[in-house]
Design a protein around this motif. Structure first.
Motif, short mmCIF file in Angstrom:
data_model
loop_
_atom_site.label_atom_id
_atom_site.label_comp_id
_atom_site.label_asym_id
_atom_site.label_seq_id
_atom_site.Cartn_x
_atom_site.Cartn_y
_atom_site.Cartn_z
N ALA A 17 0.84 -1.21 0.00
CA ALA A 17 0.00 0.00 0.00
C ALA A 17 0.86 1.24 0.00
O ALA A 17 0.61 2.21 -0.70
N MET A 18 1.94 1.16 0.80
CA MET A 18 2.80 2.31 0.90
C MET A 18 3.47 2.59 -0.44
O MET A 18 3.54 3.72 -0.90
N THR A 20 2.56 1.50 -3.51
CA THR A 20 1.63 1.97 -4.54
C THR A 20 1.27 3.41 -4.24
O THR A 20 1.10 4.22 -5.13
N GLY A 21 1.18 3.67 -2.94
CA GLY A 21 0.87 5.03 -2.52
C GLY A 21 1.88 6.02 -3.06
O GLY A 21 1.53 7.12 -3.48
N CYS A 22 3.14 5.61 -3.06
CA CYS A 22 4.14 6.55 -3.54
C CYS A 22 4.22 6.52 -5.06
O CYS A 22 4.48 7.54 -5.69
N LYS A 24 2.10 6.03 -7.51
CA LYS A 24 1.15 6.71 -8.38
C LYS A 24 1.43 8.20 -8.56
O LYS A 24 1.64 8.64 -9.68
#
Lengths: 351, 370, 296
Positions: A17-18, A20-22, A24
């Motif tokens: 999550a972290m 993908t969080g960064c 995008k």
């Protein structure tokens, strides 16, 4: 074993999550690549505004200041930056933070006076602006308003509108600034209706609408039929009380007629904070920055006045208000700013 | 020798474990905050970089962060000290305000004194005002039995209005919404006077004072008879009374000490940072911050220092985050989540429950085999 | 105040007292349930805030204030559940959890406000409960709730269990009372009531949500709860007393006292009353202590 696996999966999911969080947003600049040339042609100018702890969303003072900045930003093709203070002792640090990020930092609120003094000294190469108070420094431009003059006009309107001969004022925290509103208003009432009584209450807060409402109802029950407020968000309650009862409210800072559902805002004392911030930015952009200059905007400069978005002020009263404005502008009437000055104030007949 | 080593090792592991849980909790909170930032269409990495840059990016930022940490340590200590006597001093906010305004008065009213004397006098006035304000709460609790939480909340409001009244009258600068300035002799020494690195920060010697205060609190609580009595009353007032310890006396005393810390925090705010007091529009927020700091620091003076630092970084990182377009509320949300996770020992409880379940399972499996 | 009769002033004071007391009554009743079962709820302020926000949100979405009220109850109840879960299952310090809820609520509502309405500060005007006579529906509901709460706590088997759990959880457990279940229920009820209290501000007194509008009322409700000695009727009277002090403030204009004194009056009066007439306040014996089943 299963539990361990679960924990592992969860941990992995979190890390994913972290990432993908960064990932995008990191791609975003690539997508915007065609726009980069536009960025290059951007004028080398940046500016921002620091609010006091009240912050944006007050539908009056701070919002108005921000409007002025946004208007200037649109014209210059710059996105203004905003920094809202959360603690009073952060003003100085925030002014420093802003000065490190933009060329022109505008502090909105009289409580930031001392912090601005320190900030201007620390960053002598940067430019600053301050609203509502004066800072004497070569790189600071100050804009203040003659709130008492605007309040005087709405006082005239209130004095002529009242049928019960009782009008009222709701202030926020007592202090020199709100005193200007109160005193100007009382002088205006006294000028056209010497028999009228003015009830004065202070809510002791700027953020408690319910208290504003209770005070307004209490004043209404004491026969007040026009109530002027200078109490920040407490005023929302004053206007709400007007909606539910038979009296007029007078708004402050911006035209607040839209706050009322039943068109019960008689008029609003308008303080053009937006003009103030816009003027500062504009003068800087035009290489005409008035460092060390202090501008005071009154009725004459159209910096204060009254607005009647609800069309509630009859023409004959409007005529008197216009006359009163004329007399203030030409110096016949000198509107008092403090209670001592009010004591000495001799009403001039407005005809 | 051997056993000493082992003991040391055991203690070390125990301490590491104690620290590991909150660290994991902070990590989780930071990730949760990152997801939130991402959800509103901003880059979490940009956000956190801004937070670190804004609070620790250079010497000046670091100095400004320590300015906040100073107040947080002292208000945190204030809450923690009262907690040790099982008192919830929610009135720290008011004691802080009274300390700040009293320091303005002392710093302004006396002139011509040598700096050391004047400064000491001013800081003591602040601390004393805080202690006095708190002693009312303590006295009412001990003598009449009225609850410290009610009186604390009420006295916060009364302090705010008292301070505003004084700023408007006795200590007024005509036409201004702030008080008179204190004399130069009452100002705390700033690091910027000697170190070029701290030129743009207001870092002052108060940070050392706050660390000394933490040590003093630790010493009083753990190494003196009085501290033992206070803790005994906090753990079980009935048993303490039975053991010959005066519950009332200790309640009043610990409230006063707690108030002294809060008042000192206010005094340092005046002498080190502000040099005056503004018209307050609302509470300064240091009282509530102090509660969070104390709780996350497990009410231990050393823990208070560490958690004050954490909250200082979060708060001072906020402005730069805002300049980068991150909503100002994100910081508050991360703070709330951290408190929830850290102070609630969430990680510890969950891991222990998992362990317990596993052991139970093992046992049942064993029993089944047998 | 010449020209205004004694009766008018009296009328203002009475109606203003009752109106100002309304949100406080809900919150302090909520606190009552929670604390009677042994869980401190210092998060009342935060739950009122989310309640006030949700009420406006649901009224905005549906156009019906009733939906707003329901929404406030549900969201308030969910925050109650969070407090319950953290203090009963996780056995966290209840003061900490309450503090965290207060901080979270303030940030979360202002954050969502910007996300939903696209601007900070305050929401649009929404449909709300207009006053019927001098009061709106919340005031009438508040008084009904006081008696229901009193009845439930003192006249029903459930109430007996609640009080037993708050005083002697071990004994209650031995007698077959499910301590955890009772506490969960009470803390959730507490959240629901505090949520209604918030709604009474945002869709009763006002017709919008403004950040910071709860303005410390959760803490004052907490004070009222203790002032009223953990009894619903006592708490309601304490709220009325506080409302009375606020009402005095509204008619105190043009008196020769500083405004700051008038502003501080409600707080000063409460302190005098609490210390002078109420005296020793002793809460439920097991208040604040997590219950451990196997504990010796």
């Amino acid at each position: 074993m299963f539990k361990k696996g679960l924990v592992l999966v969860l941990a992995l999911a979190m890390i994913m999550a972290m990432f993908t969080g960064c990932a995008k947003p990191a791609q975003a600049p690539v997508e915007e690549a065609p726009e980069t040339p536009a960025e290059e042609s951007k004028p080398e100018l940046s500016f921002g505004m620091i609010t006091d702890i009240g912050g944006l969303g007050d539908k009056s003072f701070n919002d108005s200041a921000w409007e002025g900045l946004q208007k200037a930003g649109k014209e210059l093709g710059v996105e203004p930056v905003i920094l809202q203070s959360t603690k009073q002792e952060d003003y100085e640090a925030n002014i420093g933070n802003m000065a490190q990020s933009v060329d022109l930092s505008i502090a909105v609120g009289y409580l930031m006076e001392q912090a601005m003094k320190a900030g201007a000294e620390q960053y002598p190469d940067m430019k600053f602006g301050i609203i509502d108070t004066v800072v004497n420094a070569p790189n600071v431009m100050s804009v203040t308003f003659k709130e008492h003059e605007g309040s005087f006009l709405v006082g005239v309107i209130a004095g002529l509108t009242t049928k019960s001969n009782v009008v009222a004022f709701v202030g926020g925290m007592e202090g020199p600034l709100i005193e200007k509103f109160e005193v100007g208003f009382r002088a205006g009432v006294a000028s056209v209706n010497p028999n009228a009584k003015v009830l004065v209450n202070y809510t002791g807060a700027f953020d408690n609408p319910d208290k504003g409402k209770e005070i307004a109802i209490s004043q209404f029950k004491q026969k007040a039929d026009v109530i002027y407020h200078a109490s920040g968000a407490c005023g929302i309650g004053v206007i709400q009380a007007a909606d539910e009862n038979d009296f007029w409210a007078i708004g402050v800072d911006q035209d607040q007629s839209s706050v009322s559902k039943n068109n019960k805002v008689l008029c609003s004392m308008i303080k053009r904070v937006d003009v103030g911030t816009y003027t500062i930015v504009k003068s800087y952009a035009d290489n005409d920055f008035g460092g060390g200059k202090a501008i005071e905007l009154g009725l004459k400069e159209e910096g204060v006045g009254y607005g009647d978005g609800g069309n509630n002020v009859p023409a004959e009263i409007r005529a008197v208000a216009d006359k009163a404005k004329e007399l203030v502008v030409n110096g016949t009437i000198i509107v008092p700013q403090t209670r001592e000055e009010l004591e000495a104030f001799k009403p001039v007949e407005i005809k | 020798m051997e056993s000493g080593m082992n003991e040391f090792k055991e203690n070390l592991i125990k301490t590491l474990k104690e620290i590991a849980y909150p660290l994991v909790a902070i990590f989780i909170s930071v990730i949760a905050g990152g997801i939130l930032v991402y959800a509103v269409g901003k880059d979490p990495i940009v956000a956190y970089t801004a937070m670190i840059k804004g609070s620790l990016g250079d010497w000046n930022k670091f100095g400004e962060t320590l300015v906040t940490v100073t107040s947080l340590i002292l208000t945190g200590l204030s809450i923690a000290f009262a907690f040790k006597c099982n008192l919830f001093n929610i009135g720290v906010e008011g004691q802080f305000i009274m300390g700040a305004i009293a320091a303005v008065w002392a710093g302004w009213a006396f002139t011509g004194l040598p700096a050391v004397v004047h400064l000491t006098l001013t800081l003591l006035s602040g601390a004393f005002a805080g202690g006095l304000w708190a002693s009312i709460i303590g006295l009412l609790k001990a003598k009449v039995g009225s609850h410290e939480v009610i009186n604390g909340i009420m006295m916060n409001y009364i302090a705010m209005y008292t301070s505003n009244y004084l700023v408007r009258t006795l200590l007024n600068v005509p036409g201004k919404a702030y008080s008179v300035d204190i004399a130069d002799t009452a100002k705390l020494w700033r690091f910027s006077q000697a170190f070029e690195q701290f030129k743009h920060s207001r870092l002052h010697i108060g940070i050392i004072l706050s660390l000394i205060a933490a040590l003093a609190a630790y010493y009083i609580l753990n190494k003196t008879v009085r501290g033992y009595e206070i803790r005994a009353v906090g753990i079980n007032p009935h048993a303490a009374e039975y053991g010959g310890i005066s519950v009332r006396k200790n309640i009043i005393l610990s409230m006063i000490v707690s108030g002294l810390f809060a008042g000192l925090a206010g005094g340092i705010m005046t002498t080190g940072v502000q040099y005056r007091v503004n018209n307050l529009f609302g509470f300064t927020g240091y009282g509530l911050d102090g509660i969070a700091v104390s709780l996350v620091g497990n009410n231990h003076p050393i823990g208070v220092i560490l958690s004050a630092f954490l909250f200082g970084v979060l708060q001072k990182g906020g402005p730069l985050m805002q300049i980068q377009g991150i909503p100002k509320e994100v910081v508050g949300i991360i703070q709330g989540i951290i408190i929830l996770f850290v102070a609630a020992n969430f990680v510890k409880v969950v891991t222990e429950n998992i362990k317990l379940n596993r052991e139970l399972k093992k046992q049942t499996v064993k029993e089944e085999v047998e | 105040m010449e020209g205004v009769g004694m009766f008018t002033i009296l009328g203002i004071i009475v109606t203003a007292s009752i109106r100002s007391a309304t949100p406080l009554i809900f919150a302090s009743l909520g606190g009552n349930f929670s604390e009677r079962s042994g869980v401190f709820n210092i998060g009342l302020e935060g739950i009122m805030t989310v309640g006030a926000f949700s009420a406006v949100f649901f009224s905005f979405k549906t156009g019906s204030p009733w939906a707003g009220l329901l929404g406030a109850m549900i969201v308030g109840g969910l925050f109650g559940l969070l407090l319950a879960f953290m203090s009963i299952y996780i056995k966290a310090n209840q003061v900490i959890v309450g503090t965290a809820i207060n901080i979270l609520a303030a940030s979360l509502t202002t954050f969502l406000l910007v996300e939903i309405w696209g601007r900070p500060g305050q929401t649009d005007n929404v449909e709300y409960f207009k006053a019927v006579g001098p009061f709106n529906i919340f005031t009438y509901l508040a008084f009904v709730m006081v008696f229901i709460s009193y009845y439930v706590l003192y006249k029903t088997p459930f109430g007996l269990r609640v009080r037993a759990v708050g005083e002697h959880p071990r004994a209650a457990d031995t007698l077959g009372v499910n301590v955890y279940a009772i506490r969960y229920i009470c803390v959730i009820i507490s959240g629901i009531l505090a949520g209604i209290g918030g709604a009474s501000l945002s869709i009763g007194s006002m017709s919008l949500f403004k950040e910071g509008m709860v303005a410390g009322r959760g803490f004052i409700a907490l004070a009222a709860l203790i002032f009223g000695k953990w009894n619903p009727i006592g708490a309601a009277l304490a709220c009325l007393f506080f409302g009375f002090a606020v009402a005095l403030e509204t008619v105190g204009n043009n008196l020769p006292v500083p405004n700051e004194f008038l502003n501080a009056l409600p707080y000063i009066m409460t302190m005098f009353a609490v210390s002078g007439f109420v005296g020793r306040a002793v809460g439920p014996a097991a208040g604040g202590i997590p219950y451990e089943k196997g504990e010796k």
